[in-house]
Write an enzyme that holds these catalytic residues in place. Sequence first.
Site, PDB file in Angstrom:
ATOM      1  CB  SER A 159      -6.317   0.098 -12.056  1.00 17.94           C
ATOM      2  OG  SER A 159      -5.938   0.333 -13.360  1.00 17.94           O
ATOM      3  NE  ARG A 229       5.909  -3.196 -14.872  1.00 14.73           N
ATOM      4  CZ  ARG A 229       4.898  -3.036 -14.057  1.00 14.73           C
ATOM      5  NH1 ARG A 229       3.694  -2.851 -14.552  1.00 14.73           N
ATOM      6  NH2 ARG A 229       5.057  -3.077 -12.763  1.00 14.73           N
ATOM      7  CG  ASP A 324      -5.088   7.917 -11.607  1.00 11.88           C
ATOM      8  OD1 ASP A 324      -4.524   7.875 -12.716  1.00 11.88           O
ATOM      9  OD2 ASP A 324      -5.811   7.006 -11.168  1.00 11.88           O
ATOM     10  CG  HIS A 357      -3.346   4.411 -12.302  1.00 15.66           C
ATOM     11  ND1 HIS A 357      -4.699   4.624 -12.135  1.00 15.66           N
ATOM     12  CD2 HIS A 357      -3.210   3.122 -12.693  1.00 15.66           C
ATOM     13  CE1 HIS A 357      -5.349   3.496 -12.431  1.00 15.66           C
ATOM     14  NE2 HIS A 357      -4.476   2.578 -12.762  1.00 15.66           N
ATOM     15  CG  ASP A 358       1.902   2.698  -9.403  1.00 16.93           C
ATOM     16  OD1 ASP A 358       1.050   1.917  -9.877  1.00 16.93           O
ATOM     17  OD2 ASP A 358       3.128   2.565  -9.585  1.00 16.93           O
TER      18      ASP A 358
END
Lengths: 382, 206
Positions: A159, A229, A324, A357-358
């Site tokens: 990222s 968050r 992602d 994405h994680d």
Amino acid sequence: MAPEGNARPRSVGAVKPQILRFTEPLRFRSGAVLDSYDLVYETYGRLNAAKSNAVLVCHALNAAHHVAGYYADAPDDVGWWDNMIGPGKPVDTEKFFVVGVNNVGGCFGSTGPKSTNPATGKPYGSGFPVVTVEDWVNAQARLADRLGIASFAAVMGGSLGAMQALQWTIGYPERIRNSVVVAAAPKLSAQNIAFNEVARQAITTDPDFHGGDYYEHGVVPRRGLRLARMIGHITYLSDDAMMEKFGRALRSDQISFHFDVDFEIESYLRHQGDKFSEYFDANTYLLITRALDYFDPAAGHGDDLSKALAPARARFLVVSFTSDWRFAPPRSREIVKALLDNRCDVSYAEIDAPHGHDAFLLDDPRYHSLVRAYFDGIFERL
Amino acid sequence: MNGAEQDALSGRSDFQAIAAWVRPDSTVLDLGCGDGLLLKYLKQTRNARGYGIDIDDANVLACVKNGVNVIQSDLERGLAGFDAGSFDCVILSQTLQAVRRTEEIVLDMLRVGREAIVSFPNFGRWDLRLQIALGGKMPMSPDLPYQWYNTPNVHLFTIADFESFCAGHGIRVLERVVLHGGRPVRAFANLRGSVAVYRFEKHRQA
């Protein structure tokens, strides 16, 4: 999955952060100057005699220098990329000397907005310079100087960390031999910036923000951070992964007909938000999202990424994940295309992982086998 | 190159024919590159700067292990990411019979590469013809070790078919090698050859 030809993977064990003070002024891309600053970092493994086996790991939005291992007094505080880095792991600390550093502007020990400004005796707060990926990489290069590392065997990150690994090949082409660019984009899209802006608005409109100088009011814009968050977290997961993990599951056996937590996903997001707002600094969040927004190496080259990457001499491993949607595979393919245009050595893998994405933080065997094989190659060429 | 890799190369007689045609220091794109051994061989023997394309996870990993560049991508989606004339040579070894968009891929190879090399199993060999003509069954051979129901080969064609395809698509054949059992076959190639290797380019307009 059993690693091939390596010892059973294990933790690097108990680690200790170290801190270095830099007194040569750091000039930021914005023109601002920081006269002196601290960088907190951790290292794992041993630097070989030729000092050729160093690997720099760059962190993304909410992580820092604690990449692997744990703290003796906090055994649950495990490094954020511990599944990747350690003895017998894909980045094997028996072979490589791995460095993790908290970037300047951070909130985990390196000089950042919550640090005391020696000129005023008060926290920098709103006065801290807006940092860019280029500034971070410049500061990392100075850390390398101090550690006696003339050139990194590899710089790696996922990222925003991957953007730093990419920037290294442009800014310091002679000091990086391999760049491992995971779940990356060569610049943010309008949608990416939009998510960042919502997160920033959540923070800056919190009544406890006080224009960024909340420290002296003895408060923290916790509600804003919490929202920021929560928004971020939604974008890190794929729709499928979220559905798989939470579905429409309820906290109790029926809906409540009010607006408190009904669904598990609400509970999860609130929990993540609460946890984050306890330890993360709101000004750092603003700075880091802005660094993301501003990263665009092609901008100075007529939007031609191939021209921007012309200085690159490193070999590259570029990895994306099919699910992602924050930095989707076509964004990585833009990077690959530009590297091909420059005839750089590059391998590109598109991992069919469902986690969004994680996924770059998770230990998918295809992903980890690939990184392991790539680093085995780096080691052979040391 | 280790012993196992030498064996793999000798098992692929088309590799040496292909390598002989790749000019030193040229840039090469290998479509459906598999484990990357051809690229590794071209790097070692021709100092070629090569990139492979493959869709399969295991092949991508094998390429990284072999130290060759590989781009994970689906050939069936074409070579849209590659600029015209960006490679000296585009190679498709033993893959043409397994792609669906055969015509598009061959033409795309000649867009991206100044020249192209393909190798393919020749379905025109006499024993394969006999298996159909007399046995009444789809042919199998060491080069075509599949049953009709599990074969990855979706386009079955012969040397004669390929040459008429070239003639009909403005493709000029520069060189041809036909092999059987690893040895060149000169006379009656379409009857006696099991693998054909071609080097070709776009017909230049006069």
